[in-house]
Write an enzyme that holds these catalytic residues in place. Structure first.
Site, PDB file in Angstrom:
ATOM      1  N   CYS A 281       0.812  -1.211   0.000  1.00 39.14           N
ATOM      2  CA  CYS A 281       0.000   0.000   0.000  1.00 39.14           C
ATOM      3  C   CYS A 281       0.851   1.269   0.000  1.00 39.14           C
ATOM      4  O   CYS A 281       0.447   2.282  -0.574  1.00 39.14           O
ATOM      5  CB  CYS A 281      -1.003   0.002   1.140  1.00 39.14           C
ATOM      6  SG  CYS A 281      -0.287  -0.151   2.785  1.00 39.14           S
TER       7      CYS A 281
ATOM      8  N   HIS B 297      -2.683   1.113   7.075  1.00 41.41           N
ATOM      9  CA  HIS B 297      -2.846   1.129   5.619  1.00 41.41           C
ATOM     10  C   HIS B 297      -2.573   2.540   5.103  1.00 41.41           C
ATOM     11  O   HIS B 297      -3.052   3.523   5.679  1.00 41.41           O
ATOM     12  CB  HIS B 297      -4.276   0.690   5.274  1.00 41.41           C
ATOM     13  CG  HIS B 297      -4.581   0.657   3.819  1.00 41.41           C
ATOM     14  ND1 HIS B 297      -3.907  -0.158   2.934  1.00 41.41           N
ATOM     15  CD2 HIS B 297      -5.503   1.333   3.090  1.00 41.41           C
ATOM     16  CE1 HIS B 297      -4.410   0.020   1.721  1.00 41.41           C
ATOM     17  NE2 HIS B 297      -5.369   0.921   1.790  1.00 41.41           N
TER      18      HIS B 297
END
Length: 188
Positions: free
Chosen positions: A24, A125
Site C-alpha cells: 500500500c 494502511h
C-alpha cells in the site's frame, strides 16, 4: 479536437493502482504522483539505504511482502525533490492551504479479512488523496476505482472524518519550496 454540441466532456483519466500484497505504501506513492514511479524493488532498495547494516530491516515486513513504514515514503519523495510534511491534527483543517499541496498520504487503521471472513484486527494502511482536473479523489488501493471527494470542502470533510476516528496520520506531499516557506499552512 472540439466536442459535438451537447456532448458531455470525458471524465479525467485518474491513475489508480489496486492493492497487491502489502504494497500500500508503493501504491499510495504512485497514486499521489499519478504515475508508476515506484515498485516493490525500488522500495526495498530504499529500505536497504535506510538501514544498510541491518539483518532484519525495520522499515518493511520480515516476510518480504512490503508493509513499508513512513521513512520509506519520506525518502522516496525526497529522491524526487519533494517533501512529506506531517499535519498536526490539533490544527483546524481550515488552515490547510490545499492549493499548495500536491497530494496527501494518510496512514489509517484498516480491518483485516481472510476472504469473506472479517477478523477483529486492524492493520495500518497507506491511502493517497489527490486533485485531478479540479476534483479531489480518494485513491485508496483497496477501492475498485478512484472515489471522487469533490472540491476542497469535500476533501476537508473526508480528512475531518478520518482524523475523528483517531489513529490517523496525515502527510502533505509538497515541493521543497513549499516545505521551506511553510506555505502549506494558511496564515489568514
Amino acid at each position: 479536437m472540439s466536442q459535438a454540441p451537447g456532448a458531455q466532456p470525458s471524465p479525467p483519466t485518474v491513475y489508480h493502482e489496486r492493492q497487491r500484497l502489502e504494497l500500500c505504501a508503493v501504491h499510495a506513492l504512485n497514486n499521489v504522483l499519478q504515475q508508476q514511479l515506484f515498485s516493490q524493488e525500488a522500495a526495498d532498495e530504499i529500505c536497504k539505504r535506510l538501514a544498510p547494516d541491518s539483518r532484519l530491516n525495520p522499515h518493511r515486513s520480515l516476510l518480504g511482502t512490503g508493509n513499508y513504514d513512513v521513512n520509506v515514503i519520506m525518502a522516496a519523495l525526497q529522491g524526487l525533490g519533494l517533501a512529506a510534511v506531517w499535519w498536526d491534527r490539533r490544527r483546524p483543517l481550515s488552515q490547510l492551504a490545499l492549493p499548495q499541496v500536491l497530494g496527501l498520504i494518510l496512514n489509517l487503521p484498516s480491518p483485516v479479512s481472510l476472504g469473506l471472513l472479517s477478523l477483529p484486527l486492524r492493520r495500518r494502511h497507506w491511502v493517497a488523496l489527490r486533485q485531478v482536473d479540479g476534483v479531489y479523489y480518494n485513491l485508496d488501493s483497496k477501492l475498485r476505482a478512484p472515489e471522487a471527494l469533490g472540491d476542497e470542502d469535500g476533501v476537508r470533510a473526508f480528512l475531518a472524518a478520518a482524523l475523528a476516528q483517531g489513529l490517523c496520520e496525515v502527510l502533505l506531499v509538497v515541493t521543497k519550496e513549499v516545505e521551506e516557506k511553510g506555505s502549506w499552512l494558511r496564515t489568514d
